[in-house]
Scaffold this motif. Structure first.
Motif, PDB file in Angstrom:
ATOM      1  N   THR A 136     -78.206 -13.972  32.226  1.00  0.00           N
ATOM      2  CA  THR A 136     -77.899 -14.105  33.643  1.00  0.00           C
ATOM      3  C   THR A 136     -78.020 -12.731  34.284  1.00  0.00           C
ATOM      4  O   THR A 136     -77.311 -11.794  33.899  1.00  0.00           O
ATOM      5  CB  THR A 136     -76.477 -14.658  33.861  1.00  0.00           C
ATOM      6  OG1 THR A 136     -76.391 -15.961  33.270  1.00  0.00           O
ATOM      7  CG2 THR A 136     -76.154 -14.760  35.341  1.00  0.00           C
ATOM      8  N   VAL A 137     -78.941 -12.618  35.231  1.00  0.00           N
ATOM      9  CA  VAL A 137     -79.166 -11.354  35.933  1.00  0.00           C
ATOM     10  C   VAL A 137     -78.473 -11.448  37.290  1.00  0.00           C
ATOM     11  O   VAL A 137     -78.696 -12.397  38.041  1.00  0.00           O
ATOM     12  CB  VAL A 137     -80.670 -11.087  36.117  1.00  0.00           C
ATOM     13  CG1 VAL A 137     -80.896  -9.733  36.784  1.00  0.00           C
ATOM     14  CG2 VAL A 137     -81.393 -11.141  34.773  1.00  0.00           C
ATOM     15  N   TYR A 138     -77.644 -10.485  37.609  1.00  0.00           N
ATOM     16  CA  TYR A 138     -76.843 -10.530  38.831  1.00  0.00           C
ATOM     17  C   TYR A 138     -77.704 -10.260  40.066  1.00  0.00           C
ATOM     18  O   TYR A 138     -78.843  -9.763  39.940  1.00  0.00           O
ATOM     19  CB  TYR A 138     -75.686  -9.538  38.730  1.00  0.00           C
ATOM     20  CG  TYR A 138     -74.646  -9.944  37.697  1.00  0.00           C
ATOM     21  CD1 TYR A 138     -74.794 -11.097  36.919  1.00  0.00           C
ATOM     22  CD2 TYR A 138     -73.509  -9.173  37.478  1.00  0.00           C
ATOM     23  CE1 TYR A 138     -73.846 -11.469  35.981  1.00  0.00           C
ATOM     24  CE2 TYR A 138     -72.549  -9.538  36.531  1.00  0.00           C
ATOM     25  CZ  TYR A 138     -72.731 -10.691  35.796  1.00  0.00           C
ATOM     26  OH  TYR A 138     -71.797 -11.062  34.860  1.00  0.00           O
ATOM     27  N   PRO A 139     -77.200 -10.577  41.250  1.00  0.00           N
ATOM     28  CA  PRO A 139     -78.006 -10.426  42.478  1.00  0.00           C
ATOM     29  C   PRO A 139     -78.520  -9.000  42.683  1.00  0.00           C
ATOM     30  O   PRO A 139     -77.838  -8.020  42.388  1.00  0.00           O
ATOM     31  CB  PRO A 139     -77.021 -10.824  43.595  1.00  0.00           C
ATOM     32  CG  PRO A 139     -76.048 -11.744  42.931  1.00  0.00           C
ATOM     33  CD  PRO A 139     -75.883 -11.198  41.538  1.00  0.00           C
ATOM     34  N   ASN A 140     -79.761  -8.923  43.187  1.00  0.00           N
ATOM     35  CA  ASN A 140     -80.409  -7.664  43.563  1.00  0.00           C
ATOM     36  C   ASN A 140     -80.653  -6.724  42.389  1.00  0.00           C
ATOM     37  O   ASN A 140     -80.814  -5.512  42.573  1.00  0.00           O
ATOM     38  CB  ASN A 140     -79.583  -6.940  44.639  1.00  0.00           C
ATOM     39  CG  ASN A 140     -79.405  -7.781  45.881  1.00  0.00           C
ATOM     40  OD1 ASN A 140     -80.376  -8.276  46.454  1.00  0.00           O
ATOM     41  ND2 ASN A 140     -78.151  -7.979  46.298  1.00  0.00           N
TER      42      ASN A 140
ATOM     43  N   TYR B  50     -69.489  -1.533  35.862  1.00  0.00           N
ATOM     44  CA  TYR B  50     -70.337  -2.274  36.804  1.00  0.00           C
ATOM     45  C   TYR B  50     -71.408  -3.030  36.013  1.00  0.00           C
ATOM     46  O   TYR B  50     -72.412  -2.467  35.598  1.00  0.00           O
ATOM     47  CB  TYR B  50     -70.953  -1.301  37.802  1.00  0.00           C
ATOM     48  CG  TYR B  50     -71.820  -1.919  38.879  1.00  0.00           C
ATOM     49  CD1 TYR B  50     -71.924  -3.294  39.072  1.00  0.00           C
ATOM     50  CD2 TYR B  50     -72.542  -1.092  39.742  1.00  0.00           C
ATOM     51  CE1 TYR B  50     -72.721  -3.825  40.058  1.00  0.00           C
ATOM     52  CE2 TYR B  50     -73.343  -1.610  40.748  1.00  0.00           C
ATOM     53  CZ  TYR B  50     -73.427  -2.981  40.895  1.00  0.00           C
ATOM     54  OH  TYR B  50     -74.220  -3.512  41.878  1.00  0.00           O
ATOM     55  N   MET B  51     -71.157  -4.318  35.793  1.00  0.00           N
ATOM     56  CA  MET B  51     -72.067  -5.147  35.002  1.00  0.00           C
ATOM     57  C   MET B  51     -73.203  -5.680  35.872  1.00  0.00           C
ATOM     58  O   MET B  51     -72.985  -6.136  36.989  1.00  0.00           O
ATOM     59  CB  MET B  51     -71.300  -6.316  34.371  1.00  0.00           C
ATOM     60  CG  MET B  51     -72.107  -7.131  33.379  1.00  0.00           C
ATOM     61  SD  MET B  51     -71.180  -8.587  32.792  1.00  0.00           S
ATOM     62  CE  MET B  51     -69.758  -7.808  32.046  1.00  0.00           C
ATOM     63  N   ILE B  52     -74.431  -5.632  35.339  1.00  0.00           N
ATOM     64  CA  ILE B  52     -75.580  -6.118  36.103  1.00  0.00           C
ATOM     65  C   ILE B  52     -76.276  -7.311  35.443  1.00  0.00           C
ATOM     66  O   ILE B  52     -77.093  -7.973  36.084  1.00  0.00           O
ATOM     67  CB  ILE B  52     -76.604  -4.990  36.345  1.00  0.00           C
ATOM     68  CG1 ILE B  52     -77.121  -4.414  35.024  1.00  0.00           C
ATOM     69  CG2 ILE B  52     -75.995  -3.899  37.216  1.00  0.00           C
ATOM     70  CD1 ILE B  52     -78.245  -3.408  35.195  1.00  0.00           C
ATOM     71  N   ALA B  53     -75.971  -7.583  34.192  1.00  0.00           N
ATOM     72  CA  ALA B  53     -76.572  -8.739  33.509  1.00  0.00           C
ATOM     73  C   ALA B  53     -75.764  -9.061  32.268  1.00  0.00           C
ATOM     74  O   ALA B  53     -75.104  -8.180  31.701  1.00  0.00           O
ATOM     75  CB  ALA B  53     -78.031  -8.465  33.130  1.00  0.00           C
TER      76      ALA B  53
ATOM     77  N   PRO C  53     -81.773 -11.878  45.880  1.00  0.00           N
ATOM     78  CA  PRO C  53     -80.414 -11.748  46.424  1.00  0.00           C
ATOM     79  C   PRO C  53     -79.419 -12.758  45.854  1.00  0.00           C
ATOM     80  O   PRO C  53     -78.368 -12.983  46.441  1.00  0.00           O
ATOM     81  CB  PRO C  53     -80.634 -11.968  47.922  1.00  0.00           C
ATOM     82  CG  PRO C  53     -81.819 -12.873  47.984  1.00  0.00           C
ATOM     83  CD  PRO C  53     -82.701 -12.470  46.839  1.00  0.00           C
ATOM     84  N   PHE C  54     -79.744 -13.341  44.728  1.00  0.00           N
ATOM     85  CA  PHE C  54     -78.877 -14.338  44.093  1.00  0.00           C
ATOM     86  C   PHE C  54     -79.000 -14.191  42.580  1.00  0.00           C
ATOM     87  O   PHE C  54     -79.962 -13.588  42.081  1.00  0.00           O
ATOM     88  CB  PHE C  54     -79.280 -15.759  44.523  1.00  0.00           C
ATOM     89  CG  PHE C  54     -80.765 -16.013  44.462  1.00  0.00           C
ATOM     90  CD1 PHE C  54     -81.389 -16.342  43.255  1.00  0.00           C
ATOM     91  CD2 PHE C  54     -81.540 -15.914  45.616  1.00  0.00           C
ATOM     92  CE1 PHE C  54     -82.761 -16.563  43.202  1.00  0.00           C
ATOM     93  CE2 PHE C  54     -82.922 -16.140  45.557  1.00  0.00           C
ATOM     94  CZ  PHE C  54     -83.521 -16.465  44.352  1.00  0.00           C
ATOM     95  N   PRO C  55     -78.037 -14.716  41.816  1.00  0.00           N
ATOM     96  CA  PRO C  55     -78.135 -14.616  40.351  1.00  0.00           C
ATOM     97  C   PRO C  55     -79.343 -15.390  39.823  1.00  0.00           C
ATOM     98  O   PRO C  55     -79.718 -16.427  40.368  1.00  0.00           O
ATOM     99  CB  PRO C  55     -76.830 -15.250  39.857  1.00  0.00           C
ATOM    100  CG  PRO C  55     -75.926 -15.255  41.037  1.00  0.00           C
ATOM    101  CD  PRO C  55     -76.802 -15.376  42.241  1.00  0.00           C
TER     102      PRO C  55
END
Length: 207
Positions: free
Chosen positions: A179-183, A155-158, A24-26
């Motif tokens: 950097t991988v975004y939350p969830n 919608y960027m996820i990483a 649930p966090f980067p």
């Protein structure tokens, strides 16, 4: 005129490899690619504390180019198989050590045979038609600056960025971070980076 209400952010996409790889966090992952390798590892992946959590290994096969994503205990999470004789650089990714169609997780291919910038289209196993991609990667692999998006949206996820150190350059290694975004499923993100790495090697071999 009344200010329109802010739209809530879209829900995170469902885990691709497994919910155990979502946080649930980067998450910042460090990638160490060995430029001159005499070992079985292609590159190692560490968390922000420096603990190695994944490794990409060569799988020796006379017919296909294959790689495996393994965890810190050496268990195979995913197996990558390159499809030969295609108009695009195309990889299939399967669960565990399997390469059976029923265990296909996703397929990734370049958007065209010749491209100046990196663009990778990703299709989940259920997307049989491949008319629109489920995920895409855009940017510059040469600069180690790529972003991963959901479908054709913004919608960027990483996001990938360079992380050079004097030590890494001295021992012939290329170090960069993601950097991988939350969830977001970070095993899935590592798999995409591994495929970009292989496509880059193929391109250099043909030059």
């Amino acid at each position: 005129m009344a200010t329109p209400p802010l739209q809530p952010p879209p829900p995170p996409p469902a885990p691709i490899v497994g919910p155990q790889y979502c946080a649930p966090f980067p998450i910042d992952l460090g990638m160490v690619r060995k430029l001159i390798s005499i070992t079985e590892g292609n590159f190692a992946v560490s968390d922000s504390s420096g603990n190695e959590i994944f490794k990409v290994k060569r799988v020796f096969n006379l017919i296909h180019t294959k790689r495996a994503l393994v965890d810190a205990a050496g268990n195979t999470i995913l197996t990558f198989k390159q499809k030969k004789i295609t108009a695009h650089s195309r990889w299939q990714v399967f669960r565990g050590e399997s390469t059976e169609p029923d265990d296909l997780v996703f397929t990734a291919r370049t958007s065209s045979m010749f491209q100046l910038k990196t663009k990778l289209h990703v299709f989940l196993a259920g997307n049989k038609s491949e008319r629109t991609c489920d995920y895409r990667v855009e940017g510059s692999w040469a600069a180690r600056s790529c972003s991963i998006y959901v479908g054709e949206s913004n919608y960027m996820i990483a996001q990938m960025h360079t992380k050079h150190t004097i030590q890494s350059m001295a021992i012939g290694r290329d170090t960069y971070a993601v950097t991988v975004y939350p969830n977001i499923d970070h095993a899935f993100i590592v798999a995409l980076v591994a495929i970009l790495n292989e496509i880059d090697h193929d391109k250099k071999d043909k030059e």
